[in-house]
Scaffold this motif. Structure first.
Motif, PDB file in Angstrom:
ATOM      1  N   GLN A   1      -1.727   5.987   4.347  1.00  0.00           N
ATOM      2  CA  GLN A   1      -1.820   7.207   5.147  1.00  0.00           C
ATOM      3  C   GLN A   1      -0.515   7.494   5.886  1.00  0.00           C
ATOM      4  O   GLN A   1      -0.080   8.642   5.990  1.00  0.00           O
ATOM      5  CB  GLN A   1      -2.987   7.087   6.125  1.00  0.00           C
ATOM      6  CG  GLN A   1      -4.350   7.164   5.435  1.00  0.00           C
ATOM      7  CD  GLN A   1      -5.495   6.860   6.376  1.00  0.00           C
ATOM      8  OE1 GLN A   1      -5.491   5.853   7.067  1.00  0.00           O
ATOM      9  NE2 GLN A   1      -6.497   7.730   6.389  1.00  0.00           N
TER      10      GLN A   1
ATOM     11  N   GLU B   1      -3.669  -5.598   2.432  1.00  0.00           N
ATOM     12  CA  GLU B   1      -4.456  -5.101   1.302  1.00  0.00           C
ATOM     13  C   GLU B   1      -4.855  -6.202   0.326  1.00  0.00           C
ATOM     14  O   GLU B   1      -5.945  -6.170  -0.238  1.00  0.00           O
ATOM     15  CB  GLU B   1      -3.691  -4.011   0.553  1.00  0.00           C
ATOM     16  CG  GLU B   1      -4.560  -3.321  -0.488  1.00  0.00           C
ATOM     17  CD  GLU B   1      -3.820  -2.261  -1.283  1.00  0.00           C
ATOM     18  OE1 GLU B   1      -4.399  -1.765  -2.251  1.00  0.00           O
ATOM     19  OE2 GLU B   1      -2.672  -1.949  -0.937  1.00  0.00           O
TER      20      GLU B   1
ATOM     21  N   LEU C   1      -8.487   7.822   2.410  1.00  0.00           N
ATOM     22  CA  LEU C   1      -7.165   7.315   2.791  1.00  0.00           C
ATOM     23  C   LEU C   1      -6.052   8.326   2.560  1.00  0.00           C
ATOM     24  O   LEU C   1      -5.035   8.277   3.247  1.00  0.00           O
ATOM     25  CB  LEU C   1      -6.850   6.032   2.007  1.00  0.00           C
ATOM     26  CG  LEU C   1      -7.805   4.854   2.229  1.00  0.00           C
ATOM     27  CD1 LEU C   1      -7.414   3.697   1.328  1.00  0.00           C
ATOM     28  CD2 LEU C   1      -7.796   4.426   3.695  1.00  0.00           C
TER      29      LEU C   1
ATOM     30  N   ASP D   1       0.848  -1.186   0.000  1.00  0.00           N
ATOM     31  CA  ASP D   1       0.000   0.000   0.000  1.00  0.00           C
ATOM     32  C   ASP D   1       0.884   1.238   0.000  1.00  0.00           C
ATOM     33  O   ASP D   1       1.181   1.805   1.055  1.00  0.00           O
ATOM     34  CB  ASP D   1      -0.895  -0.031   1.242  1.00  0.00           C
ATOM     35  CG  ASP D   1      -2.005   1.009   1.193  1.00  0.00           C
ATOM     36  OD1 ASP D   1      -2.149   1.658   0.143  1.00  0.00           O
ATOM     37  OD2 ASP D   1      -2.714   1.166   2.197  1.00  0.00           O
TER      38      ASP D   1
ATOM     39  N   ASP E   1       4.304  -0.928   9.543  1.00  0.00           N
ATOM     40  CA  ASP E   1       4.161  -0.864  10.994  1.00  0.00           C
ATOM     41  C   ASP E   1       4.809  -2.089  11.636  1.00  0.00           C
ATOM     42  O   ASP E   1       5.388  -2.937  10.951  1.00  0.00           O
ATOM     43  CB  ASP E   1       2.693  -0.719  11.404  1.00  0.00           C
ATOM     44  CG  ASP E   1       1.845  -1.941  11.041  1.00  0.00           C
ATOM     45  OD1 ASP E   1       2.412  -3.014  10.766  1.00  0.00           O
ATOM     46  OD2 ASP E   1       0.606  -1.818  11.040  1.00  0.00           O
TER      47      ASP E   1
ATOM     48  N   ARG F   1       2.501  -4.422   8.252  1.00  0.00           N
ATOM     49  CA  ARG F   1       1.468  -3.907   7.367  1.00  0.00           C
ATOM     50  C   ARG F   1       1.896  -2.548   6.825  1.00  0.00           C
ATOM     51  O   ARG F   1       2.401  -1.711   7.572  1.00  0.00           O
ATOM     52  CB  ARG F   1       0.144  -3.773   8.120  1.00  0.00           C
ATOM     53  CG  ARG F   1      -0.454  -5.098   8.553  1.00  0.00           C
ATOM     54  CD  ARG F   1      -1.711  -4.912   9.370  1.00  0.00           C
ATOM     55  NE  ARG F   1      -1.452  -4.154  10.589  1.00  0.00           N
ATOM     56  CZ  ARG F   1      -2.193  -4.244  11.696  1.00  0.00           C
ATOM     57  NH1 ARG F   1      -3.232  -5.059  11.724  1.00  0.00           N
ATOM     58  NH2 ARG F   1      -1.900  -3.528  12.754  1.00  0.00           N
ATOM     59  N   SER F   2       1.672  -2.341   5.535  1.00  0.00           N
ATOM     60  CA  SER F   2       1.969  -1.042   4.934  1.00  0.00           C
ATOM     61  C   SER F   2       0.724  -0.168   4.980  1.00  0.00           C
ATOM     62  O   SER F   2      -0.403  -0.665   4.906  1.00  0.00           O
ATOM     63  CB  SER F   2       2.441  -1.216   3.486  1.00  0.00           C
ATOM     64  OG  SER F   2       1.494  -1.929   2.728  1.00  0.00           O
ATOM     65  N   SER F   3       0.921   1.131   5.122  1.00  0.00           N
ATOM     66  CA  SER F   3      -0.193   2.066   5.252  1.00  0.00           C
ATOM     67  C   SER F   3       0.030   3.259   4.337  1.00  0.00           C
ATOM     68  O   SER F   3       1.047   3.956   4.440  1.00  0.00           O
ATOM     69  CB  SER F   3      -0.323   2.553   6.702  1.00  0.00           C
ATOM     70  OG  SER F   3      -1.152   3.700   6.787  1.00  0.00           O
TER      71      SER F   3
END
Length: 621
Positions: free
Chosen positions: A107, A181, A308, A47, A99, A103-105
């Motif tokens: 935002q 995702e 997002l 993401d 994180d 997990r990729s974010s």
């Protein structure tokens, strides 16, 4: 030790290589399920922002999916990449912020770009060039093995994208349970194709895509907005897609209000139910937002949307409705789903070439043609009854071509949008052929940003009576002039009378600047050698000279695409060549439809290495 042996003991000098040029990226098709079977590799869908990282001569650059140089935004990644133990390399991957749970974010990435770029990682999932060697024709598994070998263990900013073979459905369930995702599935044995080829598929845990911000509704509690009004391009028209009122921090609301203020307009940007947009502040469609949602209603609006972040790497013209394809259709072996009717119809009467043979040519050339002609506005030369009968140009469509030929909405001079055609798959090319198309002509810009040119084209068009030797000399003359001001070029035989001299560009300069540059250069050449060149538009002034057509370099103008067949006797083909080949090639219609095998082989070899550089910018003149 003798002098001779002392010299022999000296280490060989390492030959440095410049960073490779940007290449069009391979894109994934959205499907409704993960493909099955051991011939697929499955990776995590990250993401973030798609990046190509080019390394060479101890330096590195980072390019967005549309070719923009974003090295400054990703300075830490660029610095780490420059230290890799390679002479040169071109990596494809994703810039992300991870994180503690892996997990990729998106935002978080947006926030890091504003104030903490050092926490951004680059997940590398493909290797297109290494030490001067083009790897795109190797199977994916071999490219990934070479990629893994050049990425040192423990590298803090640049990581290898791990994968599994088979069991993709199980992987998707585990990713979805973990809040990730989705999955990217890739053909293990496939070459890298800089377009949407069907060799890469994506399956999402939640629905999300980009939408254009077309307005906002006011809050009754503050001066800020209550919700953003969204639009999406569907069949070439920007339509209402609903509103989003969640997912915003207060800082983001204030930032958006500041960015939207100068974009306000009086007239509605889209047609929408009056009750849903009461009190709306309408905007020029210039901002793109990433939105998550549960589903789309029958009316085409979003259920439970959540904001997002803004997508600064994408332009509103390129934001089109993305729908899930059936995996069984997309993941099938290379056979096309397009049925070519009347295959035996002769469309080149002087050589008895049929519609079926034309379709077979484009099917064979699609992998090497689409990186040039795909994902850019095109005009078609359609000859439904054959090239000797009535032919016509077509650049718009009301939907008669079906889903494989797509549309991008482009603003016209009077302020309204028109749906321009584009293709990004082999089936898109073949659908055009089924509809009577022979020639493909394209803009000098891609749909990611139609306002910025990614090439400079000089069409050297000889007057009747001039032989090809005059054109050859003119081409070398232009090559030398452009090289003297810092632009590397390659020639293309057009299949017609002339030669195109083409300089690839980073899409940075806008059309007025590009057109002005091309005009002034063409006029300067004509003034310095008026006996051989002219830049005058009236044909009466071209007698005995070569017309330098600079008008290909303006908004809306097109030029014939590499590997396009021409609607001329014997079915000649436009084809890029090398400057060495330019010394001896016999005619601008040297290649024809029967050379499909040779053209694919040439494009897949080192014969055409050095076709200019896509990291060039327009110089001062």
């Amino acid at each position: 030790m003798s002098r001779l042996s002392a010299k022999a003991a000296k280490p060989a000098r390492t030959v440095t290589l410049a960073p490779p040029a940007f290449r069009p990226v391979q894109l994934a098709t959205l499907v409704d399920a993960v493909p099955t079977g051991s011939r697929w590799l499955h990776e995590m869908k990250y993401d973030g922002y798609r990046l190509e990282v080019a390394i060479g001569d101890g330096k590195a650059r980072a390019y967005t999916r549309s070719g923009l140089d974003w090295s400054d935004k990703f300075a830490d990644i660029v610095a780490q990449a420059a230290g890799l133990k390679v002479r040169s390399a071109l990596l494809d991957g994703e810039a992300v912020v991870m994180d503690e749970h892996g997990r990729s974010s998106f935002q978080a990435l947006q926030g890091a770009l504003k104030g903490a770029p050092a926490i951004i990682d680059f997940i590398a999932f493909d290797l297109l060039e290494l030490d001067g060697e083009d790897l795109t024709n190797l199977p994916l598994v071999e490219r990934k093995a070479k990629l893994r070998a050049i990425l040192p263990d423990g590298e803090p900013r640049i990581r290898f994208s791990e994968h599994i073979e088979g069991n993709g459905e199980k992987l998707l369930h585990s990713f979805c349970d973990a809040g990730l995702e989705g999955v990217i599935s890739k053909r293990a044995d496939a070459r890298y194709i800089g377009s949407r080829s069907g060799g890469w598929l994506k399956t999402k845990c939640i629905k999300r895509q980009e939408f254009v911000i077309v307005g906002w509704t006011p809050s009754d509690k503050s001066r800020a907005f209550r919700s953003l009004i969204l639009g999406i391009h569907d069949k070439g028209e920007l339509r209402y897609a609903g509103k989003v009122g969640t997912g915003f921090t207060m800082d983001e609301i204030l930032s958006l209000m500041e960015r939207m203020k100068p974009l306000e307009r009086k007239e509605p940007t889209v047609k929408a139910p009056r009750a849903e947009v009461r009190g709306a502040h309408w905007l020029k469609p210039a901002l793109v937002a990433e939105i998550a949602y549960t589903e789309m209603t029958n009316e085409g609006t979003l259920r439970h949307p959540s904001y997002l972040g803004l997508r600064e790497d994408k332009k509103p013209e390129a934001v089109v409705l993305e729908t899930e394809a059936h995996v069984a259709e997309v993941a099938a072996p290379a056979a096309s789903k397009v049925k070519i009717s009347n295959r035996d119809r002769v469309i080149f009467p002087e050589s008895s070439i049929t519609k079926g043979q034309l379709a077979d040519y484009y099917a064979a050339l699609a992998p090497v043609m689409l990186p040039w002609a795909g994902s850019r506005p095109i005009s078609l030369v359609r000859c439904p009854q054959g090239r000797a009968k009535k032919c016509f140009f077509q650049k718009h469509d009301a939907g008669s071509f079906g889903d494989t030929v797509k549309h991008v909405g482009i603003m016209e001079k009077d302020g309204h949008e028109e749906p321009y055609l584009f293709v990004d798959t082999s089936d898109g090319l073949l659908t055009c052929v089924q509809m009577g198309t022979i020639e493909f002509h394209g803009w000098g810009a891609r749909i990611e940003d139609v306002e910025k040119a990614d090439r400079l084209v000089f069409d050297l068009d000889p007057d009747e009576g001039l032989d090809f030797e005059a054109v050859r000399k003119a081409a070398f003359h232009f090559r030398d002039i452009l090289k003297s001001i810092g632009l590397e070029t390659f020639p293309m035989v057009t299949g017609g009378k002339g030669i195109h001299v083409i300089a690839p560009l980073v899409p940075q300069a806008e059309w007025p600047e590009v057109k002005d540059f091309a005009r002034r250069l063409a006029q300067a050449v004509a003034q310095s050698d008026p006996a051989n060149f002219t830049a005058a538009l009236p044909k009466v002034q071209r007698k005995g000279r070569i017309f330098v057509d600079y008008l290909r370099n303006q908004r809306g103008a097109t030029a014939v695409m590499p590997y396009a067949v021409r609607a001329r006797p014997e079915a000649p083909v436009a084809a890029p060549i090398t400057w060495k080949e330019m010394e001896t090639i016999d005619a601008p219609n040297h290649f024809h439809i029967g050379d499909a095998g040779e053209l694919v082989k040439r494009a897949s070899s080192k014969v055409l290495a050095g076709w200019g550089r896509a990291d060039q910018v327009l110089p001062d003149l």
